[in-house]
Scaffold this motif. Structure first.
Motif, mmCIF file in Angstrom:
data_model
loop_
_atom_site.group_PDB
_atom_site.id
_atom_site.type_symbol
_atom_site.label_atom_id
_atom_site.label_comp_id
_atom_site.label_asym_id
_atom_site.label_seq_id
_atom_site.Cartn_x
_atom_site.Cartn_y
_atom_site.Cartn_z
ATOM 1 N N SER A 1 -14.477 -7.362 7.958
ATOM 2 C CA SER A 1 -13.241 -6.576 7.902
ATOM 3 C C SER A 1 -13.123 -6.002 6.500
ATOM 4 N N TYR A 2 -12.235 -5.044 6.342
ATOM 5 C CA TYR A 2 -12.026 -4.438 5.029
ATOM 6 C C TYR A 2 -11.084 -5.332 4.237
ATOM 7 N N VAL A 3 -11.556 -5.794 3.090
ATOM 8 C CA VAL A 3 -10.741 -6.641 2.218
ATOM 9 C C VAL A 3 -10.500 -5.856 0.938
ATOM 10 N N PHE A 4 -9.231 -5.748 0.567
ATOM 11 C CA PHE A 4 -8.878 -5.017 -0.638
ATOM 12 C C PHE A 4 -7.860 -5.808 -1.438
ATOM 13 N N GLN A 5 -7.733 -5.423 -2.691
ATOM 14 C CA GLN A 5 -6.809 -6.094 -3.595
ATOM 15 C C GLN A 5 -5.819 -5.089 -4.155
ATOM 16 N N ILE A 6 -4.553 -5.502 -4.150
ATOM 17 C CA ILE A 6 -3.477 -4.760 -4.800
ATOM 18 C C ILE A 6 -2.757 -5.777 -5.667
ATOM 19 N N VAL B 1 0.862 -1.178 0.000
ATOM 20 C CA VAL B 1 0.000 0.000 0.000
ATOM 21 C C VAL B 1 0.902 1.233 0.000
ATOM 22 N N LEU B 2 1.133 1.760 -1.185
ATOM 23 C CA LEU B 2 2.000 2.924 -1.365
ATOM 24 C C LEU B 2 1.309 3.925 -2.281
ATOM 25 N N PRO B 3 1.595 5.212 -2.123
ATOM 26 C CA PRO B 3 0.988 6.209 -3.002
ATOM 27 C C PRO B 3 1.236 5.879 -4.474
ATOM 28 N N GLY B 4 0.168 6.017 -5.260
ATOM 29 C CA GLY B 4 0.248 5.732 -6.687
ATOM 30 C C GLY B 4 -0.105 4.309 -7.054
ATOM 31 N N THR B 5 -0.341 3.462 -6.048
ATOM 32 C CA THR B 5 -0.654 2.052 -6.291
ATOM 33 C C THR B 5 -2.157 1.871 -6.540
ATOM 34 N N PRO B 6 -2.537 1.189 -7.620
ATOM 35 C CA PRO B 6 -3.960 0.876 -7.845
ATOM 36 C C PRO B 6 -4.480 -0.049 -6.736
ATOM 37 N N ILE B 7 -5.709 0.196 -6.294
ATOM 38 C CA ILE B 7 -6.305 -0.576 -5.205
ATOM 39 C C ILE B 7 -7.780 -0.793 -5.512
ATOM 40 N N ARG B 8 -8.317 -1.932 -5.086
ATOM 41 C CA ARG B 8 -9.744 -2.230 -5.285
ATOM 42 C C ARG B 8 -10.315 -2.748 -3.987
ATOM 43 N N LEU B 9 -11.424 -2.164 -3.541
ATOM 44 C CA LEU B 9 -12.103 -2.609 -2.327
ATOM 45 C C LEU B 9 -13.013 -3.784 -2.679
ATOM 46 N N ILE B 10 -12.863 -4.875 -1.957
ATOM 47 C CA ILE B 10 -13.653 -6.077 -2.223
ATOM 48 C C ILE B 10 -14.815 -6.207 -1.237
ATOM 49 N N ARG B 11 -14.540 -5.945 0.043
ATOM 50 C CA ARG B 11 -15.570 -6.131 1.072
ATOM 51 C C ARG B 11 -15.326 -5.144 2.210
ATOM 52 N N ARG B 12 -16.399 -4.739 2.900
ATOM 53 C CA ARG B 12 -16.301 -3.814 4.031
ATOM 54 C C ARG B 12 -16.608 -4.469 5.367
ATOM 55 N N PHE B 13 -17.270 -5.622 5.361
ATOM 56 C CA PHE B 13 -17.671 -6.260 6.617
ATOM 57 C C PHE B 13 -17.480 -7.765 6.521
#
Length: 90
Positions: free
Chosen positions: A57-62, A43-55
């Motif tokens: 817990s927060y699940v995201f993809q990089i 998780v660094l500035p400029g990195t594409p990120i996608r939120l998968i789930r909020r509950f």
């Protein structure tokens, strides 16, 4: 704090909608341990990120990796959401 430039108004990862994509704008923490955790996940500035789930817990993809984090870390990841995908949390 680590910053990146962009166009949309940045909002925290917690404010995104599942399926929304964006780019990490900056990390809003001064806690060294939290910063190390986020950097280890890529998780660094400029990195594409996608939120998968909020509950529950927060699940995201990089890239091809998915991560689950708590709300405290989620609030420290500031994202410039594409197409207004970040919503104001109520």
């Amino acid at each position: 704090m680590i910053h990146s430039s962009g166009g949309e108004t940045p909002r925290c990862l917690c404010d995104g909608t599942p399926g929304a994509s964006g780019v990490v704008s900056h990390l809003a923490t001064r806690n060294d341990r939290e910063m190390q955790k986020m950097m280890a996940m890529g998780v660094l500035p400029g990195t594409p990120i996608r939120l998968i789930r909020r509950f529950p817990s927060y699940v995201f993809q990089i890239g091809h990796s998915q991560f689950a984090i708590d709300g405290r870390l989620g609030a420290a990841i500031i994202v410039r959401w594409k197409d207004g995908a970040g919503e104001q949390r109520r």
